[in-house]
Write a protein that holds these residues in place. Structure first.
Motif, PDB file in Angstrom:
ATOM      1  N   ASP A  49      26.734  46.766 -45.455  1.00  0.00           N
ATOM      2  CA  ASP A  49      25.905  45.572 -45.287  1.00  0.00           C
ATOM      3  C   ASP A  49      26.760  44.333 -45.017  1.00  0.00           C
ATOM      4  OD1 ASP A  49      23.662  47.063 -45.670  1.00  0.00           O
ATOM      5  OD2 ASP A  49      23.215  46.331 -47.680  1.00  0.00           O
ATOM      6  N   LEU A  53      26.674  41.794 -41.777  1.00  0.00           N
ATOM      7  CA  LEU A  53      26.646  40.337 -41.899  1.00  0.00           C
ATOM      8  C   LEU A  53      27.791  39.712 -41.118  1.00  0.00           C
ATOM      9  CD1 LEU A  53      25.388  37.830 -43.350  1.00  0.00           C
ATOM     10  CD2 LEU A  53      27.082  38.219 -45.151  1.00  0.00           C
ATOM     11  N   ASP A 157      26.278  34.526 -50.225  1.00  0.00           N
ATOM     12  CA  ASP A 157      27.206  35.549 -49.740  1.00  0.00           C
ATOM     13  C   ASP A 157      28.450  35.653 -50.610  1.00  0.00           C
ATOM     14  OD1 ASP A 157      25.425  35.880 -47.658  1.00  0.00           O
ATOM     15  OD2 ASP A 157      26.598  34.690 -46.234  1.00  0.00           O
ATOM     16  N   GLU A 230      19.267  35.433 -39.504  1.00  0.00           N
ATOM     17  CA  GLU A 230      19.424  35.827 -40.901  1.00  0.00           C
ATOM     18  C   GLU A 230      18.158  35.612 -41.718  1.00  0.00           C
ATOM     19  OE1 GLU A 230      22.075  37.228 -42.035  1.00  0.00           O
ATOM     20  OE2 GLU A 230      23.486  36.858 -40.413  1.00  0.00           O
ATOM     21  N   ARG A 233      16.855  37.645 -44.715  1.00  0.00           N
ATOM     22  CA  ARG A 233      17.628  37.727 -45.949  1.00  0.00           C
ATOM     23  C   ARG A 233      17.225  36.680 -46.987  1.00  0.00           C
ATOM     24  NH1 ARG A 233      22.860  36.356 -45.425  1.00  0.00           N
ATOM     25  NH2 ARG A 233      23.391  37.593 -47.255  1.00  0.00           N
ATOM     26  N   SER A 267      20.659  37.017 -54.950  1.00  0.00           N
ATOM     27  CA  SER A 267      20.963  38.181 -54.122  1.00  0.00           C
ATOM     28  C   SER A 267      19.878  39.235 -54.246  1.00  0.00           C
ATOM     29  CB  SER A 267      22.309  38.788 -54.538  1.00  0.00           C
ATOM     30  OG  SER A 267      23.328  37.825 -54.466  1.00  0.00           O
ATOM     31  N   CYS A 270      19.813  42.737 -49.344  1.00  0.00           N
ATOM     32  CA  CYS A 270      19.047  43.130 -48.162  1.00  0.00           C
ATOM     33  C   CYS A 270      20.011  43.626 -47.097  1.00  0.00           C
ATOM     34  CB  CYS A 270      18.266  41.944 -47.595  1.00  0.00           C
ATOM     35  SG  CYS A 270      16.922  41.380 -48.657  1.00  0.00           S
ATOM     36  N   SER A 271      19.604  44.634 -46.382  1.00  0.00           N
ATOM     37  CA  SER A 271      20.376  45.094 -45.227  1.00  0.00           C
ATOM     38  C   SER A 271      19.622  44.706 -43.974  1.00  0.00           C
ATOM     39  CB  SER A 271      20.573  46.615 -45.279  1.00  0.00           C
ATOM     40  OG  SER A 271      19.305  47.250 -45.288  1.00  0.00           O
ATOM     41  N   ASN A 272      20.231  44.940 -42.852  1.00  0.00           N
ATOM     42  CA  ASN A 272      19.619  44.586 -41.580  1.00  0.00           C
ATOM     43  C   ASN A 272      18.352  45.411 -41.382  1.00  0.00           C
ATOM     44  OD1 ASN A 272      19.456  43.201 -39.183  1.00  0.00           O
ATOM     45  ND2 ASN A 272      20.671  44.729 -38.068  1.00  0.00           N
TER      46      ASN A 272
END
Length: 273
Positions: A49, A53, A157, A230, A233, A267, A270-272
């Motif tokens: 992930d 990013l 991040d 993004e 996210r 956080s 989340c992934s794409n």
């Protein structure tokens, strides 16, 4: 570790005098490798992930050069104090680009030549965001929005991705946070100094800006509004809270609650999509 000038208040007014001087080579040497003992303690899905990013962040930071060149082409329309700020801003963004390239190489194995090829294939298009480039007021207002949004994005991040990969990457993330916060403060100062007579236009302008950002569905490689790539996210209200924070700084709105502010950087891994 939090950056000193951001420690208590994410947009503390004292930050206007906070200059963050750091050297990419001293922070993360070009041949840096993440220690094996660190990688062994990180789950593969987190690494994957983070690579996704970085595959966006590396290049969007590099896109600052395109925006810089565009702004210089319009320098006859821009004030001297804004133009004087741009080289320092570009220098920071170029450091971000170089540092993130090194992080990306460590994690993905992609070499710098391949990154250069990827970057050269990008085709920026200003037409979709032309409405935020009308004059210095709209340009600086958009930069204020963009830089504060980036500061909160990198704060999330930092905890979610950078810190688990050791002290060196953690320090990279810390500098990203501090630089974006400093950029926000300096651009906000330009807005106040040069355009105080137009500040009451900001609520309507930001309303249109948020509407534009949500309608884009794509990032056009212009540095501005790169959060369009993004948005999945973040909380659905992310941009609205960023705007409220800006307006509160200018005494045009109440400040959001601390609970809401903190939720921007929570956080969810989340992934794409």
């Amino acid at each position: 570790m939090e950056i000193a000038c951001l420690k208590h208040n994410p947009i503390n007014s004292n930050q206007k005098n906070c200059l963050n001087n750091w050297d990419v080579d001293e922070l993360i040497p070009i041949d840096y490798q993440i220690p094996t003992k660190v990688l062994d303690n990180v789950e593969n899905n987190l690494k994957n992930d983070f690579c996704i990013l970085l595959s966006r962040d590396v290049y969007s930071e590099g896109d600052a050069k395109f925006l810089y060149n565009y702004l210089l082409s319009r320098q006859q329309d821009l004030s001297n104090n804004f133009l004087a700020l741009l080289p320092r801003w570009l220098g920071d963004e170029q450091k971000h680009y170089q540092a993130l390239r090194r992080v990306y190489r460590c994690l993905s194995g992609l070499d710098f030549a391949a990154m250069d090829e990827n970057f050269q294939r990008r085709s920026p298009s200003l037409e979709p965001i032309a409405c935020v480039l009308q004059d210095e007021f709209t340009i600086v207002s958009t930069l204020v929005f963009d830089e504060l949004g980036s500061m909160f994005s990198y704060r999330r991040d930092l905890r979610e991705y950078y810190q688990p990969f050791g002290k060196v990457l953690s320090r990279v993330g810390q500098h990203l946070v501090q630089d974006e916060g400093s950029h926000f403060r300096h651009f906000l100062n330009i807005l106040q100094q040069n355009h105080s007579h137009r500040l009451k236009e900001l609520p309507d302008f930001f309303h249109s800006l948020i509407k534009l950002e949500k309608s884009l569905g794509y990032y056009y490689h212009t540095f501005l509004l790169d959060h369009a790539q993004e948005m999945h996210r973040f909380p659905s209200y992310f941009s609205e809270v960023i705007v409220q924070l800006i307006l509160a700084e200018l005494n045009l709105s109440d400040r959001p609650s601390n609970t809401i502010i903190k939720s921007l950087t929570q956080s969810s891994f989340c992934s794409n999509p």
